[in-house]
Write a protein that holds these residues in place. Sequence first.
Motif: not given
Length: 87
Positions: A76, A78-79, A81
């Motif tokens: 992943v 993008e945070f 999330a």
Amino acid sequence: MKALKAFAIGPDRYTVVVGYDEKSVVEWYKKETGISEEDFKEYDVSEYPMDKEVHLEGCPNKPNLVTTTREWMKDVTEFPAIAFWTE
């Protein structure tokens, strides 16, 4: 870069959300879910261990997967999330 942390958020069934700090994770969660400030008062927020083994059911091609939050979220970018839900 700050280290990622996980937080369990919820009144009963918890959503585990990964981000950089509790404040930004909680604000993002409230915005994404549309929960009111009044309703959120009934929610608990606690840090969730990134390296604790979790059993994830219903994953395509991997029924009853055993992993950690850190491993599960490794791709992943993008945070914050959502990682998963837990009882």
